[in-house]
Write an enzyme that holds these catalytic residues in place. Structure first.
Site, PDB file in Angstrom:
ATOM      1  N   TYR A 101      13.034  10.293   7.491  1.00  0.00           N
ATOM      2  CA  TYR A 101      12.969   9.068   6.690  1.00  0.00           C
ATOM      3  C   TYR A 101      14.369   8.629   6.277  1.00  0.00           C
ATOM      4  O   TYR A 101      14.783   7.495   6.528  1.00  0.00           O
ATOM      5  CB  TYR A 101      12.102   9.338   5.456  1.00  0.00           C
ATOM      6  N   THR A 117      14.596  14.149 -12.032  1.00  0.00           N
ATOM      7  CA  THR A 117      14.355  12.824 -12.612  1.00  0.00           C
ATOM      8  C   THR A 117      14.129  11.765 -11.530  1.00  0.00           C
ATOM      9  O   THR A 117      14.592  11.910 -10.403  1.00  0.00           O
ATOM     10  CB  THR A 117      15.547  12.351 -13.482  1.00  0.00           C
TER      11      THR A 117
HETATM   12  P1  NAD Z   1       3.300   1.740   2.353  1.00  0.00           P
HETATM   13  O1  NAD Z   1       3.141   3.012   3.112  1.00  0.00           O
HETATM   14  O2  NAD Z   1       2.203   1.326   1.443  1.00  0.00           O
HETATM   15  O3  NAD Z   1       3.580   0.519   3.341  1.00  0.00           O
HETATM   16  C1  NAD Z   1       4.152   0.645   4.603  1.00  0.00           C
HETATM   17  C2  NAD Z   1       3.354  -0.247   5.558  1.00  0.00           C
HETATM   18  O4  NAD Z   1       3.960  -0.185   6.861  1.00  0.00           O
HETATM   19  C3  NAD Z   1       1.911   0.200   5.719  1.00  0.00           C
HETATM   20  O5  NAD Z   1       1.048  -0.905   5.638  1.00  0.00           O
HETATM   21  C4  NAD Z   1       1.881   0.820   7.116  1.00  0.00           C
HETATM   22  O6  NAD Z   1       0.601   0.776   7.725  1.00  0.00           O
HETATM   23  C5  NAD Z   1       2.933  -0.006   7.830  1.00  0.00           C
HETATM   24  N1  NAD Z   1       3.521   0.672   9.000  1.00  0.00           N
HETATM   25  C6  NAD Z   1       3.985   1.953   9.075  1.00  0.00           C
HETATM   26  N2  NAD Z   1       4.465   2.193  10.299  1.00  0.00           N
HETATM   27  C7  NAD Z   1       4.306   1.044  11.025  1.00  0.00           C
HETATM   28  C8  NAD Z   1       4.606   0.676  12.360  1.00  0.00           C
HETATM   29  N3  NAD Z   1       5.167   1.542  13.219  1.00  0.00           N
HETATM   30  N4  NAD Z   1       4.317  -0.587  12.749  1.00  0.00           N
HETATM   31  C9  NAD Z   1       3.729  -1.482  11.906  1.00  0.00           C
HETATM   32  N5  NAD Z   1       3.429  -1.179  10.622  1.00  0.00           N
HETATM   33  C10 NAD Z   1       3.715   0.076  10.188  1.00  0.00           C
HETATM   34  O7  NAD Z   1       4.669   1.878   1.560  1.00  0.00           O
HETATM   35  P2  NAD Z   1       5.399   0.868   0.549  1.00  0.00           P
HETATM   36  O8  NAD Z   1       5.647   1.614  -0.695  1.00  0.00           O
HETATM   37  O9  NAD Z   1       4.696  -0.422   0.500  1.00  0.00           O
HETATM   38  O10 NAD Z   1       6.801   0.697   1.282  1.00  0.00           O
HETATM   39  C11 NAD Z   1       7.160  -0.490   1.987  1.00  0.00           C
HETATM   40  C12 NAD Z   1       8.604  -0.390   2.435  1.00  0.00           C
HETATM   41  O11 NAD Z   1       9.461  -0.256   1.302  1.00  0.00           O
HETATM   42  C13 NAD Z   1       8.895   0.806   3.349  1.00  0.00           C
HETATM   43  O12 NAD Z   1       9.808   0.410   4.353  1.00  0.00           O
HETATM   44  C14 NAD Z   1       9.550   1.800   2.424  1.00  0.00           C
HETATM   45  O13 NAD Z   1      10.426   2.651   3.108  1.00  0.00           O
HETATM   46  C15 NAD Z   1      10.286   0.882   1.448  1.00  0.00           C
HETATM   47  N6  NAD Z   1      10.503   1.557   0.160  1.00  0.00           N
HETATM   48  C16 NAD Z   1       9.479   1.743  -0.733  1.00  0.00           C
HETATM   49  C17 NAD Z   1       9.711   2.414  -1.924  1.00  0.00           C
HETATM   50  C18 NAD Z   1       8.629   2.617  -2.947  1.00  0.00           C
HETATM   51  O14 NAD Z   1       8.887   3.297  -3.950  1.00  0.00           O
HETATM   52  N7  NAD Z   1       7.455   2.066  -2.828  1.00  0.00           N
HETATM   53  C19 NAD Z   1      10.986   2.925  -2.198  1.00  0.00           C
HETATM   54  C20 NAD Z   1      12.002   2.745  -1.261  1.00  0.00           C
HETATM   55  C21 NAD Z   1      11.753   2.043  -0.085  1.00  0.00           C
END
Ligand code: NAD
Ligand code: UDP
Length: 308
Positions: free
Chosen positions: A143, A208
């Site tokens: 990741y 944290t």
């Molecule tokens: P999530 O897992 O709910 O959403 C990710 C989405 O991407 C899902 O709907 C999944 O089905 C889709 N997905 C995964 N692989 C795929 C692929 N190969 N092709 C098409 N779709 C695909 O997670 P989230 O929390 O909504 O995160 C969204 C984005 O934000 C991600 O890129 C994540 O790395 C980033 N992010 C989130 C957080 C957080 O705290 N929520 C923190 C840092 C970064």
């Protein structure tokens, strides 16, 4: 505008689709439903401004759009470690495919990067200038390193091909529509508390995190896309809590009788994390408005409505 949201059926993506449809854009939500679900966007299905495409970002796709929000990637350690090779392919091939699309149709493209690019940080809080402390061969590397290479690809497409990019580094974000079995700490603790199960604190709970409520986060992403600074820009809530404090707060707010139990700390688990959001304040005129207690109450209310 015609706007593509990859990962649009996920937790953050579905809230972003809501806001973009509200703003009267034509929204294409693209997802392979690995961690997302149609349920997250079912209220948008049938809206003439909304379109759903089942597609995997590791494969190219041809679309005519003005903006691309690239969110496709599992975000919870449990899910991104389930198939680590697929996770790194999603970050890297997904970035190549979406940047190629942006280049061809001259769309502006935003990358959802992460605080994980800082790894287990030795600088605290973390400003954007910090290069991080990341293990390249550990269980979180698929990741962390995938997201780091994606940032590199964004910068190189920008320098080499003049692609119009934006990068946000998102710190731990929580709220309604997190998957109940997602494995992330806020959803785990709330589900455990509501079901009267033990609250599983990994390690001694002194590590944290800084937790941002989803509405604040989405506002910052939307602002980033429509202003000139390409980033990276940290987005998160600087309020920093130990995991033990979070567990106690969830027990208090749910009125649960659950007990806290300690479980082994996963390897490479960052000890501390807090965003320096000076840049976001300056260039986006943004700072989070919702504190942990308010955000947790709203999230608990959401999880309380789900079937057991
Ligand atoms: P999530 O897992 O709910 O959403 C990710 C989405 O991407 C899902 O709907 C999944 O089905 C889709 N997905 C995964 N692989 C795929 C692929 N190969 N092709 C098409 N779709 C695909 O997670 P989230 O929390 O909504 O995160 C969204 C984005 O934000 C991600 O890129 C994540 O790395 C980033 N992010 C989130 C957080 C957080 O705290 N929520 C923190 C840092 C970064
Ligand atoms: N964590 C925990 N119990 C859980 C889930 C997570 O103590 O049931 C801890 C985890 O070890 C980490 C923190 O909570 O220190 C945040 O974990 P999460 O998976 O939400 O996100 P990340 O580690 O990627 O910030």
């Amino acid at each position: 505008m015609r706007i593509l949201v990859t990962g649009g059926a996920g937790f953050l993506g579905s809230h972003l689709c809501d806001r973009l449809v509200e703003q009267k854009h034509d929204v294409i939500c693209l997802d392979n439903y690995f961690t997302g679900s149609k349920r997250n966007v079912e209220h948008l299905i049938g809206n003439p401004r909304f379109e759903l495409i089942r597609h995997d970002v590791t494969e190219p796709i041809l679309l005519e759009v003005d903006r691309i929000y690239n969110l496709a990637c599992p975000a919870s350690p449990v899910h991104y470690q389930y198939n680590p090779v697929k996770t790194i392919k999603t970050s890297i091939l997904g970035a190549v495919n979406m940047l190629g699309l942006a280049k061809r149709v001259k769309a502006r493209i935003l990358q959802a990067s992460t605080s994980e690019v800082y790894g287990d940080p030795t600088v605290h809080p973390q400003p954007e200038e910090y290069w991080g402390n990341v293990n390249p061969i550990g269980i979180r590397s698929c990741y962390d390193e995938g997201k780091r290479v994606a940032e590199t690809l964004f910068m190189d497409y920008h320098r080499q091909n003049k692609v119009d990019i934006r990068i946000v580094r998102i710190f731990n974000t929580y709220g309604p529509r997190m998957h109940p079995n997602d494995g992330r700490v806020v959803s785990n603790f709330i589900v455990q508390a509501l079901q009267g199960k033990d609250i599983t604190v990994y390690g001694d709970g002194s590590q944290t995190r800084s937790f941002c409520f989803v509405n604040d986060l989405v506002e910052a992403i939307l602002r980033t896309m429509e202003q000139p600074e390409i980033g990276p820009i940290n987005i998160g809530n600087p309020g920093e809590f130990t995991i033990l404090e979070l567990a106690e707060k969830v027990i208090q707010l749910t009125g649960s009788k659950s007990k806290i139990v300690m479980e082994p700390l996963p390897s490479d688990d960052p000890k501390q994390r807090q965003p320096d959001i000076s840049k976001a304040k300056k260039v986006l005129n943004w700072e989070p408005k919702i504190n942990l207690e308010e955000g947790l109450k709203e999230t608990i209310a959401y999880f309380s409505t789900l079937p057991p």
